[in-house]
Design a protein around this motif. Structure first.
Motif, PDB file in Angstrom:
ATOM      1  N   GLY A  50     -45.940 -28.770  -7.208  1.00 18.12           N
ATOM      2  CA  GLY A  50     -44.859 -28.069  -7.693  1.00 18.12           C
ATOM      3  C   GLY A  50     -43.838 -28.993  -8.370  1.00 18.12           C
ATOM      4  N   PHE A  51     -44.205 -30.208  -9.139  1.00 16.64           N
ATOM      5  CA  PHE A  51     -43.356 -31.038  -9.520  1.00 16.64           C
ATOM      6  C   PHE A  51     -42.361 -30.197 -10.799  1.00 16.64           C
ATOM      7  N   PHE A  52     -43.429 -29.334 -11.610  1.00 13.84           N
ATOM      8  CA  PHE A  52     -42.479 -28.745 -12.605  1.00 13.84           C
ATOM      9  C   PHE A  52     -42.228 -27.083 -12.196  1.00 13.84           C
ATOM     10  N   THR A  53     -42.816 -26.530 -11.042  1.00 12.36           N
ATOM     11  CA  THR A  53     -42.848 -25.284 -10.714  1.00 12.36           C
ATOM     12  C   THR A  53     -41.530 -24.970 -10.098  1.00 12.36           C
ATOM     13  N   LEU A  54     -40.614 -25.824  -9.422  1.00 16.73           N
ATOM     14  CA  LEU A  54     -39.293 -25.586  -9.149  1.00 16.73           C
ATOM     15  C   LEU A  54     -38.590 -25.330  -9.979  1.00 16.73           C
ATOM     16  N   ASP A  55     -38.433 -26.330 -11.139  1.00 17.55           N
ATOM     17  CA  ASP A  55     -37.571 -26.251 -12.045  1.00 17.55           C
ATOM     18  C   ASP A  55     -38.030 -25.189 -13.173  1.00 17.55           C
ATOM     19  N   LEU A  56     -39.250 -24.682 -13.303  1.00 17.63           N
ATOM     20  CA  LEU A  56     -39.476 -23.471 -14.043  1.00 17.63           C
ATOM     21  C   LEU A  56     -38.823 -22.254 -13.419  1.00 17.63           C
ATOM     22  N   GLU A  77     -49.831 -24.659  -0.766  1.00 14.94           N
ATOM     23  CA  GLU A  77     -48.966 -24.679   0.477  1.00 14.94           C
ATOM     24  C   GLU A  77     -47.796 -25.660   0.430  1.00 14.94           C
ATOM     25  N   GLN A  78     -48.028 -26.605  -0.300  1.00 14.55           N
ATOM     26  CA  GLN A  78     -46.862 -27.767  -0.359  1.00 14.55           C
ATOM     27  C   GLN A  78     -45.621 -27.030  -1.386  1.00 14.55           C
ATOM     28  N   ILE A  79     -46.056 -26.037  -2.305  1.00 18.52           N
ATOM     29  CA  ILE A  79     -44.998 -25.459  -2.937  1.00 18.52           C
ATOM     30  C   ILE A  79     -44.439 -24.301  -2.079  1.00 18.52           C
TER      31      ILE A  79
END
Length: 185
Positions: A50-56, A77-79
């Motif tokens: 989720g390196f980009f997922t949260l910012d997206l 699961e980490q996300i």
């Protein structure tokens, strides 16, 4: 998208994909800002931890949606843990793909592919599937690492995307990486 592909980062090493040094070198806000707006529907393929997922998710806001896709349930699961109980939890849908298909429905304003295309065994089917879920006027942002992908290999991926009905709309300067923005031809 096959688990047999030795290029797929195992869940056990996902910490290397999600750290402060990477945030400094590959700042999601700087990379995404020209392409993401509030209210957009974004498909992120190969989301990892989720390196980009949260910012997206923050960037699309409550009126947008991010569908984060990965082959490995452990990455999803980490996300799930990162967003549980947060404001952005409602903006993120997690989806586990299969070895040969993304398998999402809907249509997207942006498809985000960061360091993932080189991992795919069947790029032809992959780009064809992306064309089918890309909104008219939608774009695909694709970036590949030079340590895994030569210039020739990157151009070959762009040719395959072209055969699927996409064209290069832009080539962001992301030295030393190789990047392109694609749209329907």
């Amino acid at each position: 998208m096959t688990s047999r592909n030795t290029h797929v980062c195992p869940v056990q090493l996902s910490g290397s994909l999600d750290n402060r040094i990477r945030k400094w070198l590959q700042n999601p806000q700087k990379i995404l800002a020209p392409y993401v707006r509030e209210g957009m529907d974004v498909l992120e393929v190969g989301c990892g931890p989720g390196f980009f997922t949260l910012d997206l998710a923050w960037m699309v806001g409550n009126s947008g949606k991010v569908v984060a896709v990965d082959l490995q349930e452990g990455m999803l699961e980490q996300i799930r843990e990162k967003i549980r109980g947060s404001e952005i939890e409602q903006n993120v849908e997690l989806h586990q793909c299969t070895e040969d298909r993304i398998g999402v429905s809907g249509s997207f304003d942006l498809v985000f592919l960061f360091y993932v295309v080189h991992e795919l065994p069947d790029k032809e089917s992959f780009f064809s599937e992306l064309v089918s879920v890309l909104k008219d006027g939608g774009r695909i942002y694709m970036e590949e690492p030079p340590f895994h992908v030569s210039k020739r290999e990157f151009e070959e991926s762009l040719r395959i995307a072209g055969d699927a009905g996409l064209r290069v709309a832009d080539r962001p300067g992301r030295f030393p990486d190789r990047a392109a923005v694609l749209e329907k031809a």
